[in-house]
Design a protein around this motif. Structure first.
Motif, PDB file in Angstrom:
ATOM      1  N   THR A 211      33.941  23.299  38.568  1.00  0.00           N
ATOM      2  CA  THR A 211      33.024  24.441  38.568  1.00  0.00           C
ATOM      3  C   THR A 211      33.029  25.142  39.913  1.00  0.00           C
ATOM      4  OG1 THR A 211      31.592  23.375  36.929  1.00  0.00           O
ATOM      5  CG2 THR A 211      30.616  25.139  38.265  1.00  0.00           C
ATOM      6  N   GLN A 212      33.033  24.343  40.993  1.00  0.00           N
ATOM      7  CA  GLN A 212      33.067  24.922  42.333  1.00  0.00           C
ATOM      8  C   GLN A 212      34.403  25.627  42.589  1.00  0.00           C
ATOM      9  OE1 GLN A 212      32.119  21.149  44.276  1.00  0.00           O
ATOM     10  NE2 GLN A 212      30.224  22.037  45.069  1.00  0.00           N
ATOM     11  N   GLU A 215      34.351  28.923  40.737  1.00  0.00           N
ATOM     12  CA  GLU A 215      33.483  29.902  41.396  1.00  0.00           C
ATOM     13  C   GLU A 215      34.167  30.474  42.639  1.00  0.00           C
ATOM     14  OE1 GLU A 215      29.931  27.751  42.151  1.00  0.00           O
ATOM     15  OE2 GLU A 215      29.099  28.031  40.130  1.00  0.00           O
ATOM     16  N   HIS A 216      34.821  29.629  43.390  1.00  0.00           N
ATOM     17  CA  HIS A 216      35.502  30.081  44.599  1.00  0.00           C
ATOM     18  C   HIS A 216      36.647  31.023  44.239  1.00  0.00           C
ATOM     19  CE1 HIS A 216      38.379  29.720  48.017  1.00  0.00           C
ATOM     20  NE2 HIS A 216      37.263  29.816  48.718  1.00  0.00           N
ATOM     21  N   ARG A 218      36.928  32.950  41.547  1.00  0.00           N
ATOM     22  CA  ARG A 218      36.401  34.227  41.053  1.00  0.00           C
ATOM     23  C   ARG A 218      35.780  35.066  42.157  1.00  0.00           C
ATOM     24  NH1 ARG A 218      33.807  32.202  35.219  1.00  0.00           N
ATOM     25  NH2 ARG A 218      35.815  32.327  34.077  1.00  0.00           N
ATOM     26  N   ALA A 219      35.281  34.408  43.217  1.00  0.00           N
ATOM     27  CA  ALA A 219      34.719  35.156  44.333  1.00  0.00           C
ATOM     28  C   ALA A 219      35.790  35.948  45.072  1.00  0.00           C
ATOM     29  CB  ALA A 219      34.014  34.202  45.298  1.00  0.00           C
ATOM     30  N   SER A 303      41.348  32.922  35.714  1.00  0.00           N
ATOM     31  CA  SER A 303      40.754  33.123  37.039  1.00  0.00           C
ATOM     32  C   SER A 303      41.474  32.288  38.090  1.00  0.00           C
ATOM     33  CB  SER A 303      39.259  32.759  37.004  1.00  0.00           C
ATOM     34  OG  SER A 303      38.535  33.628  36.158  1.00  0.00           O
TER      35      SER A 303
END
Length: 356
Positions: A211-212, A215-216, A218-219, A303
Motif C-alpha cells: 500500500t505504501q 501510494e509513493h 502514484r504521488a 501505477s
C-alpha cells in the motif's frame, strides 16, 4: 614464538626467496595456494611479541606492522554500524607477505576493538591473480560464520576452499575484485551478516507495505481518467507522440476484452521496450518526451509500471485511473486510433525479451 609459527614463517620466507618477484607493496605476486594456506590464515597470531633476535624476523616486519596499524585505523574510521556492530571491508594491495599480512591486520583490529568492548565484523581481502585470500575476522565466531555463508552464496562456484577456526573464516576466492560486483558483494555480505535475528512476523526496518509502495508511486504521477486518455489520443496538436499501452496478461485480455489500437506490452517486458537506451526497445521509444499512457485491469499494476518508467527517465509516462474496467464503464470505444507517429503494431502480440 612457538615452533609451529616459526616453521610457518620460514616456509613463507623460503617461498618468497624462490620467486622472481620482490616484496615491495603493490606488486602482483603470482603463486599457488596450497591447502595449508587456509589453516594458516585462520590461525591467530601469538599474543607474545616476537623477539628482535629471533632468526625468523623479517627486516620488513616493522614496516608491515606500521602499515597494518594505519590500515586498521582508517578502516575503523570508515566503518558502518549495523545493529550495534561495526562493519567494514578492507582491500589491500597484493604483495609477497600475502596471508601473513592479512593476519597482522586482523591482530591489530582485534587489539583496537577489544578495549572498546564493541561488536565488530570485517572482511579483509588481498586480491591477486587467480585465487585471492579472504579473511573474515569478528568479535564472535557466529558473526564470522554467518558472513562466510553469505560470501559463499554471493561468490557461487568461485570459493575454492574455506575454513572456520578460532572465530575467523578464511577462504580462497577466484578472480576477486575483477568487477564492480565483487566490492559491492563484500559490503552486502558484511552488512547482512551483522544484522540481528528478527521476528519473522515483524517487518524489517526500512521495508514498506505494498500500500505504501503504491501510494509513493502514484504521488510521482499525474494520473488521468479514461476520458482524458481518450481525448489525448485524439489530439493532433501536441508536439509529442502519445501511445496507449495495455500491460495486462493475455488471459485477462481474453476474459475481459481489449482496446483495438492499444499497444500490447506485457508487464514483464515493459522497461526493456520503453528504455531509449536499451537495444530491445520499440522503434517509437527513441525519445524521453514520449507520452506513454499505461493501463491494466483496475489500475494497480499500471501505477507501479508508470513509476518504473519514470525511473528510466520517461517522465511523461502515466497511468489511467480505474484501468480497462473504468474505460468500459465510461462507454468509450473498443477501438482507438493511435498517435500518427506510432509504428504499426499487432495489437495482441507481446514480444518476448531477446537474449543479449
Amino acid at each position: 614464538m612457538s615452533s609451529s609459527t616459526s616453521s610457518h614463517r620460514r616456509s613463507r620466507s623460503d617461498h618468497a626467496s624462490t620467486s622472481p618477484s620482490t616484496s615491495s607493496y603493490g606488486q602482483v605476486i603470482e603463486r599457488s595456494h596450497p591447502p595449508s594456506v587456509i589453516s594458516g590464515l585462520v590461525e591467530e597470531e601469538p599474543n607474545e611479541p616476537q623477539s628482535p633476535q629471533s632468526p625468523t624476523t623479517d627486516a620488513l616486519d616493522p614496516i608491515r606492522d606500521q602499515v597494518a596499524q594505519t590500515i586498521v585505523l582508517r578502516a575503523v574510521r570508515k566503518a558502518e554500524t549495523i545493529d550495534g556492530t561495526q562493519v567494514g571491508v578492507v582491500t589491500t594491495l597484493p604483495h609477497s607477505s600475502g596471508e601473513l599480512f592479512l593476519k597482522t591486520i586482523a591482530s591489530h583490529l582485534k587489539r583496537t576493538m577489544l578495549p572498546k568492548q564493541e561488536s565488530y565484523l570485517f572482511i579483509l581481502t588481498l586480491p591477486t591473480q587467480g585465487l585471492s585470500p579472504v579473511l573474515v575476522c569478528s568479535s564472535s565466531g557466529n558473526l564470522a560464520e554467518r558472513a562466510g555463508l553469505v560470501l559463499q552464496s554471493k561468490f557461487l562456484n568461485r570459493v575454492e576452499r574455506h575454513e572456520l577456526r578460532h572465530g575467523r573464516w578464511g577462504a580462497l576466492i577466484r578472480d576477486l575484485c575483477t568487477t564492480t560486483y565483487d566490492e559491492a558483494a563484500l559490503w552486502d555480505a558484511v552488512r547482512k551478516a551483522a544484522r540481528h535475528p528478527i521476528d519473522p512476523l515483524v517487518p524489517p526496518p526500512g521495508s514498506r507495505s505494498i500500500t505504501q509502495i503504491l501510494e509513493h508511486a502514484r504521488a510521482r504521477l499525474e494520473r488521468i481518467s479514461p476520458q482524458q486518455a481518450y481525448e489525448e489520443l485524439q489530439d493532433n496538436t501536441v508536439p509529442w507522440s502519445v501511445v496507449l499501452v495495455d500491460i495486462r496478461p493475455e488471459a485477462q485480455r481474453r476474459t475481459y476484452g481489449s482496446i483495438a489500437g492499444a499497444l500490447v506490452v506485457e508487464r514483464n517486458v515493459l522497461e526493456w521496450r520503453f528504455d531509449p537506451r536499451c537495444a530491445y526497445r520499440l522503434p517509437i521509444a527513441d525519445r524521453y518526451d514520449l507520452r506513454v499512457i499505461i493501463f491494466c485491469q483496475e489500475s494497480y499494476t499500471s501505477s507501479l509500471a508508470a513509476a518504473s518508467l519514470h525511473d528510466l527517465g520517461m517522465l511523461n509516462a502515466t497511468d489511467m485511473i480505474g484501468g480497462y474496467a473504468a474505460w468500459k464503464d465510461a462507454g468509450l470505444p473498443d477501438e482507438v486510433e493511435v498517435s500518427s507517429t506510432a509504428p504499426p503494431t499487432e495489437g495482441r502480440i507481446s514480444v518476448p525479451v531477446e537474449n543479449s
